[in-house]
Motif scaffolding. Sequence first.
Motif, PDB file in Angstrom:
ATOM      1  N   LEU A   1     -22.260  58.661  63.856  1.00 27.03           N
ATOM      2  CA  LEU A   1     -21.062  57.986  62.325  1.00 27.03           C
ATOM      3  C   LEU A   1     -19.912  56.750  63.136  1.00 27.03           C
ATOM      4  O   LEU A   1     -19.630  56.836  63.553  1.00 27.03           O
ATOM      5  CB  LEU A   1     -20.130  59.913  61.999  1.00 27.03           C
TER       6      LEU A   1
ATOM      7  N   ASP B   1     -19.912  57.299  53.906  1.00 23.03           N
ATOM      8  CA  ASP B   1     -19.317  58.034  55.267  1.00 23.03           C
ATOM      9  C   ASP B   1     -20.448  59.029  54.928  1.00 23.03           C
ATOM     10  O   ASP B   1     -20.481  59.961  54.479  1.00 23.03           O
ATOM     11  CB  ASP B   1     -18.064  58.739  54.213  1.00 23.03           C
ATOM     12  N   ARG B   2     -21.432  58.658  56.170  1.00 18.09           N
ATOM     13  CA  ARG B   2     -22.633  58.895  55.934  1.00 18.09           C
ATOM     14  C   ARG B   2     -23.037  58.599  57.718  1.00 18.09           C
ATOM     15  O   ARG B   2     -22.659  57.860  57.887  1.00 18.09           O
ATOM     16  CB  ARG B   2     -23.728  59.023  54.965  1.00 18.09           C
ATOM     17  N   GLU B   3     -24.581  59.373  57.969  1.00 21.40           N
ATOM     18  CA  GLU B   3     -25.250  58.917  59.165  1.00 21.40           C
ATOM     19  C   GLU B   3     -26.137  58.066  58.740  1.00 21.40           C
ATOM     20  O   GLU B   3     -26.361  57.771  57.957  1.00 21.40           O
ATOM     21  CB  GLU B   3     -25.760  60.326  60.347  1.00 21.40           C
TER      22      GLU B   3
ATOM     23  N   ASP C   1     -15.602  68.258  59.439  1.00 17.75           N
ATOM     24  CA  ASP C   1     -16.649  68.306  58.198  1.00 17.75           C
ATOM     25  C   ASP C   1     -15.563  68.676  56.845  1.00 17.75           C
ATOM     26  O   ASP C   1     -15.422  68.678  56.021  1.00 17.75           O
ATOM     27  CB  ASP C   1     -18.249  68.924  58.474  1.00 17.75           C
TER      28      ASP C   1
ATOM     29  N   THR D   1     -12.600  60.992  54.050  1.00 16.13           N
ATOM     30  CA  THR D   1     -14.224  61.027  54.695  1.00 16.13           C
ATOM     31  C   THR D   1     -14.067  61.535  56.041  1.00 16.13           C
ATOM     32  O   THR D   1     -12.873  61.479  56.745  1.00 16.13           O
ATOM     33  CB  THR D   1     -13.959  58.965  54.723  1.00 16.13           C
TER      34      THR D   1
END
Length: 672
Positions: free
Chosen positions: A23, A32-34, A101, A110
């Motif tokens: 991340l 905002d993601r892997e 999360d 985020t």
Amino acid sequence: MSSGKERSATRQQAEHEPIARVLPMLSVPHLDREFDYLVAAEQSDDAQPGVRVRVRFSGRLVDAFLLERRSDTDHVGKLGWLDRVVSAEPVLTPEVRRLADAVAARYAGTRADVLRLAIPPRHARVEKQPPTDPAPLSVNPVDPAAWSVYGRGERFLAALGDGRAARAVWQALPGENWADRLAEAAAVTVSSGRGVLVIVPDQRDIDAMHAAAIQYVEETGVVALSAGLGPAQRYRRWLAVLRGPARLVIGTRSAVFAPVGDLGLVMLWDDGDDTLAEPRAPYPHAREVAMLRAHQLRCAALIGGYARTAEAHALVRSGWAHDLVAPRTAVRAASPRVVAIEDSGFEQERDPAARTARLPSMALHAARTALERGAPVLVQVPRRGYVPALACNRCRSVVRCRHCTGPLSYPDRDAGGAVCRWCGRGDTALRCARCGSDAVRAVVVGARRTAEELGRAFAGTTVITSGGDAVVPAVPAAPALVVATPGAEPIAADRYGAALLLDSWALLGRQDLRAAEDTMRRWMAAATLVRSRADGGVVAVVAESAIPTVQALIRWDPVGHADAELDARAEVGLPPAVHMAAVDGVPASVRTLLDTVEMPDAAEVLGPVDLPVGARRPPGIPADSPVSRMLVRVPRGDGLALATALRRAVGLLSARHDQQPVRVQMDPLHIG
């Protein structure tokens, strides 16, 4: 020197699980993601879940957290390599990751922003120091007698000792040593082999809680975290929590994310304090994060205070938490006598000292009586400094400048007349534009000015001021007038003989959702420092006795006040009866965002209005650009759906690059 491409060509990927899912710590919402990267063989041992890494993203190196190792990837195309493993220390634990999360989802933010709040910056020298081997902690036995006053208090302690997920909202008695009670609950939990987290508003509360905690738990097992620590010391203490020796963690709002192992109890003191609301994105409140954490881990939770917020009472009303309240007989025995005194001009005309000190005669009498008995007297004023604004003494209208309509004030005691706070022009002949009266009064007289006035009315009496950057921690048990702003009241050695609560209409008259609740909390915090009625303690609040908040203080009924406050907010559709999002930005961007959102069916959009006075401008917007606010209101059950929709819409606008930034705040502390 070889190039990056040459180094990549010579690298061998790890034999097992060669894919790292990371991340990146990017501030751009749509990213905002892997992302997946290849792990080199020489990095494999250190590249474990939770460590800090550096990756190349869009041609530049950025910080990231490694979330997991995998054998496959769903990325179509060529993967880049991890640039390096910054440290082999797994600072992002699975528990904190789940919490981050949940907080990002709850507050439409985020995960990178949440993790910046949760994990302090690395300090390499401190991290290289060898960890301390955790040793069994010695915990002194706890006498539950002090908790037995609170109805089911002993049963609550017993549940903590048994490892059950007991949850309660505790109403501390006036004069109660709250830190000792929380330390007892913590000791019972630590003795059962589990960790404890205590969140308090400020450094003074940390010091009080730490002093109480080490009476029960060995000092090596207690850690205090706060923003005031230097980078090295803060990271050293945080690592002590991560690595295990610390079992009891005390801290301010950011410590709510501390990686306490095997957490068994989360406690929060005085959840109505503004400092527990994070001023940085995504603007979470420590109370909500603590309750999310307790829910995720199914551990015990306790919210305590002298007053009670509507949010804490909503937890009791919903059945999520139980009440810990003393019976009325105990409340009456512990509380001071509270009297409401109207600010009568007739009384002040009869008593020259009352006119000098700007106090009704009855309040002066209470102060004189306490001083004669050898006790200090507390005087609480809403602000420090001198008079910030003036109003008509007859009709209470704010007196304004004749040239620009700005508010007038006396800048200091030597000023020849009032001065406009906007244009700087002076006015030596004040007259009310509404009723024609030439008599003015202070809207709020600060602590310094009040101290001078009281010094003239009580000649020969020591006057102490506390507030702002000059907070006095404690005063002796001797005659003195202590003038303090809310939150800066010194502790008196043998408690105060009396307290005078001034300028109540300046607190209650604010155009703010929490004006009554916050006023009640400030009054009770001061009144609890006063001796009980049996010992002659008196609290004089200069306000009309018919005001519900004043009545609740006279009865010492914070639970009833919170209950009425919650009902009143439910009637008009305000948090916590509903969830509400504030969307701030330039008008065009706000409208575009709301047009993009897929709202829940029950959503209600309110506005637009100008950004409320006192609210900070959203970051990234030029100072000369107008800023508007729109509110979106949904029922309690649709809060997460609204946050998810707003989070998705912010990401879409971020990816388009044609709109100025928009700030989204879920259930902001001050709506306006």
